[in-house]
Write a protein that holds these residues in place. Structure first.
Motif, PDB file in Angstrom:
ATOM      1  N   THR A  16       0.809  -1.223   0.000  1.00  0.00           N
ATOM      2  CA  THR A  16       0.000   0.000   0.000  1.00  0.00           C
ATOM      3  C   THR A  16       0.844   1.275   0.000  1.00  0.00           C
ATOM      4  O   THR A  16       0.542   2.198  -0.768  1.00  0.00           O
ATOM      5  N   PRO A  17       1.896   1.397   0.817  1.00  0.00           N
ATOM      6  CA  PRO A  17       2.709   2.620   0.744  1.00  0.00           C
ATOM      7  C   PRO A  17       3.297   2.854  -0.657  1.00  0.00           C
ATOM      8  O   PRO A  17       3.311   3.990  -1.142  1.00  0.00           O
ATOM      9  N   CYS A  18       3.728   1.794  -1.318  1.00  0.00           N
ATOM     10  CA  CYS A  18       4.270   1.900  -2.674  1.00  0.00           C
ATOM     11  C   CYS A  18       3.175   2.353  -3.650  1.00  0.00           C
ATOM     12  O   CYS A  18       3.413   3.199  -4.519  1.00  0.00           O
ATOM     13  N   GLN A  19       1.968   1.822  -3.508  1.00  0.00           N
ATOM     14  CA  GLN A  19       0.846   2.233  -4.361  1.00  0.00           C
ATOM     15  C   GLN A  19       0.519   3.710  -4.143  1.00  0.00           C
ATOM     16  O   GLN A  19       0.252   4.438  -5.104  1.00  0.00           O
ATOM     17  N   ALA A  20       0.551   4.159  -2.901  1.00  0.00           N
ATOM     18  CA  ALA A  20       0.285   5.575  -2.601  1.00  0.00           C
ATOM     19  C   ALA A  20       1.348   6.463  -3.231  1.00  0.00           C
ATOM     20  O   ALA A  20       1.031   7.526  -3.789  1.00  0.00           O
ATOM     21  N   ARG A  21       2.610   6.052  -3.163  1.00  0.00           N
ATOM     22  CA  ARG A  21       3.692   6.827  -3.795  1.00  0.00           C
ATOM     23  C   ARG A  21       3.451   6.972  -5.295  1.00  0.00           C
ATOM     24  O   ARG A  21       3.592   8.061  -5.861  1.00  0.00           O
ATOM     25  N   ARG A  22       3.111   5.848  -5.948  1.00  0.00           N
ATOM     26  CA  ARG A  22       2.860   5.886  -7.395  1.00  0.00           C
ATOM     27  C   ARG A  22       1.706   6.825  -7.744  1.00  0.00           C
ATOM     28  O   ARG A  22       1.784   7.592  -8.703  1.00  0.00           O
ATOM     29  N   MET A  23       0.614   6.753  -6.965  1.00  0.00           N
ATOM     30  CA  MET A  23      -0.540   7.620  -7.224  1.00  0.00           C
ATOM     31  C   MET A  23      -0.138   9.097  -7.109  1.00  0.00           C
ATOM     32  O   MET A  23      -0.473   9.898  -7.975  1.00  0.00           O
ATOM     33  N   LEU A  24       0.562   9.448  -6.035  1.00  0.00           N
ATOM     34  CA  LEU A  24       0.938  10.847  -5.846  1.00  0.00           C
ATOM     35  C   LEU A  24       1.899  11.323  -6.923  1.00  0.00           C
ATOM     36  O   LEU A  24       1.795  12.462  -7.392  1.00  0.00           O
ATOM     37  N   ARG A  25       2.828  10.491  -7.319  1.00  0.00           N
ATOM     38  CA  ARG A  25       3.744  10.890  -8.398  1.00  0.00           C
ATOM     39  C   ARG A  25       2.965  11.175  -9.675  1.00  0.00           C
ATOM     40  O   ARG A  25       3.271  12.121 -10.404  1.00  0.00           O
ATOM     41  N   ARG A  26       1.942  10.361  -9.942  1.00  0.00           N
ATOM     42  CA  ARG A  26       1.124  10.578 -11.136  1.00  0.00           C
ATOM     43  C   ARG A  26       0.301  11.861 -10.996  1.00  0.00           C
ATOM     44  O   ARG A  26       0.254  12.681 -11.905  1.00  0.00           O
ATOM     45  N   TRP A  27      -0.345  12.054  -9.831  1.00  0.00           N
ATOM     46  CA  TRP A  27      -1.165  13.246  -9.622  1.00  0.00           C
ATOM     47  C   TRP A  27      -0.338  14.530  -9.661  1.00  0.00           C
ATOM     48  O   TRP A  27      -0.824  15.568 -10.073  1.00  0.00           O
ATOM     49  N   LEU A  28       0.901  14.454  -9.183  1.00  0.00           N
ATOM     50  CA  LEU A  28       1.758  15.640  -9.095  1.00  0.00           C
ATOM     51  C   LEU A  28       2.847  15.646 -10.162  1.00  0.00           C
ATOM     52  O   LEU A  28       3.893  16.261  -9.987  1.00  0.00           O
ATOM     53  N   GLY A  29       2.596  15.001 -11.272  1.00  0.00           N
ATOM     54  CA  GLY A  29       3.603  14.804 -12.309  1.00  0.00           C
ATOM     55  C   GLY A  29       4.328  16.036 -12.776  1.00  0.00           C
ATOM     56  O   GLY A  29       5.527  16.010 -13.011  1.00  0.00           O
ATOM     57  N   ASP A  30       3.628  17.160 -12.927  1.00  0.00           N
ATOM     58  CA  ASP A  30       4.272  18.336 -13.510  1.00  0.00           C
ATOM     59  C   ASP A  30       4.545  19.452 -12.505  1.00  0.00           C
ATOM     60  O   ASP A  30       4.841  20.575 -12.902  1.00  0.00           O
ATOM     61  N   VAL A  31       4.500  19.158 -11.212  1.00  0.00           N
ATOM     62  CA  VAL A  31       4.793  20.191 -10.213  1.00  0.00           C
ATOM     63  C   VAL A  31       6.289  20.192  -9.887  1.00  0.00           C
ATOM     64  O   VAL A  31       7.041  19.316 -10.322  1.00  0.00           O
ATOM     65  N   ASP A  32       6.693  21.172  -9.116  1.00  0.00           N
ATOM     66  CA  ASP A  32       8.079  21.291  -8.686  1.00  0.00           C
ATOM     67  C   ASP A  32       8.563  19.954  -8.102  1.00  0.00           C
ATOM     68  O   ASP A  32       7.871  19.358  -7.264  1.00  0.00           O
ATOM     69  N   PRO A  33       9.715  19.463  -8.531  1.00  0.00           N
ATOM     70  CA  PRO A  33      10.207  18.172  -8.047  1.00  0.00           C
ATOM     71  C   PRO A  33      10.369  18.106  -6.521  1.00  0.00           C
ATOM     72  O   PRO A  33      10.148  17.049  -5.927  1.00  0.00           O
ATOM     73  N   ASP A  34      10.760  19.218  -5.888  1.00  0.00           N
ATOM     74  CA  ASP A  34      10.906  19.207  -4.425  1.00  0.00           C
ATOM     75  C   ASP A  34       9.557  19.028  -3.739  1.00  0.00           C
ATOM     76  O   ASP A  34       9.451  18.279  -2.763  1.00  0.00           O
ATOM     77  N   LEU A  35       8.526  19.703  -4.238  1.00  0.00           N
ATOM     78  CA  LEU A  35       7.190  19.534  -3.665  1.00  0.00           C
ATOM     79  C   LEU A  35       6.705  18.106  -3.878  1.00  0.00           C
ATOM     80  O   LEU A  35       6.167  17.483  -2.964  1.00  0.00           O
ATOM     81  N   ARG A  36       6.898  17.581  -5.085  1.00  0.00           N
ATOM     82  CA  ARG A  36       6.479  16.204  -5.368  1.00  0.00           C
ATOM     83  C   ARG A  36       7.192  15.233  -4.423  1.00  0.00           C
ATOM     84  O   ARG A  36       6.573  14.348  -3.838  1.00  0.00           O
ATOM     85  N   TYR A  37       8.492  15.404  -4.244  1.00  0.00           N
ATOM     86  CA  TYR A  37       9.264  14.532  -3.350  1.00  0.00           C
ATOM     87  C   TYR A  37       8.719  14.611  -1.926  1.00  0.00           C
ATOM     88  O   TYR A  37       8.494  13.586  -1.280  1.00  0.00           O
ATOM     89  N   ASN A  38       8.497  15.836  -1.415  1.00  0.00           N
ATOM     90  CA  ASN A  38       7.991  16.000  -0.048  1.00  0.00           C
ATOM     91  C   ASN A  38       6.596  15.423   0.118  1.00  0.00           C
ATOM     92  O   ASN A  38       6.290  14.787   1.128  1.00  0.00           O
ATOM     93  N   ALA A  39       5.736  15.634  -0.877  1.00  0.00           N
ATOM     94  CA  ALA A  39       4.369  15.103  -0.801  1.00  0.00           C
ATOM     95  C   ALA A  39       4.373  13.576  -0.794  1.00  0.00           C
ATOM     96  O   ALA A  39       3.645  12.951  -0.020  1.00  0.00           O
ATOM     97  N   VAL A  40       5.187  12.990  -1.638  1.00  0.00           N
ATOM     98  CA  VAL A  40       5.292  11.520  -1.680  1.00  0.00           C
ATOM     99  C   VAL A  40       5.829  10.999  -0.350  1.00  0.00           C
ATOM    100  O   VAL A  40       5.315  10.011   0.189  1.00  0.00           O
TER     101      VAL A  40
END
Length: 172
Positions: free
Chosen positions: A54-78
């Motif tokens: 489940t944690p891995c699935q959540a990471r994948r979902m967030l990376r997809r949802w935040l695909g084009d945002v600032d990489p630092d924000l995407r990293y922190n959100a994931v």
């Protein structure tokens, strides 16, 4: 800057805590606290079946949802979402009608809000015990990490006794 909010559900009061300074602020009612929260314009979410994946699935979902945002924000959100989902897997009892975790992402003008919703526990509040600096313990840093990355974070119970843990992360 406020870093964490703690809730006393028995007396329906909220205390604001400046996490980085350990200062306790004013108390206010839960409805007043939620009325003062900044609005989130748009939500995305998914419900995942509980498993060690489940944690891995959540990471994948967030990376997809935040695909084009600032990489630092995407990293922190994931990172924040993974920590919160991992806490559900480790600390929330499983069972019939309890094998799920919901992950939501909301966007606002100057922040994103992550919410992780679980079936709840017999305990009214999460147990947060900060580690001593230099501790060699391998676990116990997750909520502290979340609070350090968030501009606001907290937890509350829904009417159905489901636990919601949320964190707001700045766009920049």
């Amino acid at each position: 800057m406020l870093r964490a909010d703690t809730f006393d559900h028995d007396s329906l009061r909220v205390s604001k805590i400046a996490h980085n300074h350990g200062e306790v602020g004013d108390f206010m009612s839960v409805p007043a606290f939620f009325a003062s929260m900044p609005d989130v314009a748009r939500w995305q979410g998914t419900t995942l079946r509980r498993s060690k994946e489940t944690p891995c699935q959540a990471r994948r979902m967030l990376r997809r949802w935040l695909g084009d945002v600032d990489p630092d924000l995407r990293y922190n959100a994931v990172l924040v979402a993974c920590e919160l989902v991992t806490n559900v897997i480790r600390h929330v009892p499983a069972g019939d009608q309890r094998n799920w975790v919901e992950v939501r992402l909301g966007t606002a003008d100057d922040f994103i809000r992550l919410k992780v919703i679980d079936p709840g526990t017999p305990h009214r509040e999460p147990r947060f015990e900060p580690l001593n600096p230099g501790s060699m313990r391998q676990s116990g840093r997750g909520l502290s990490l979340v609070a350090s990355l968030a501009i606001r974070c907290g937890t509350h119970l829904t009417d159905g006794e489901h636990r919601v843990v949320w964190a707001d992360l700045p766009w920049s």
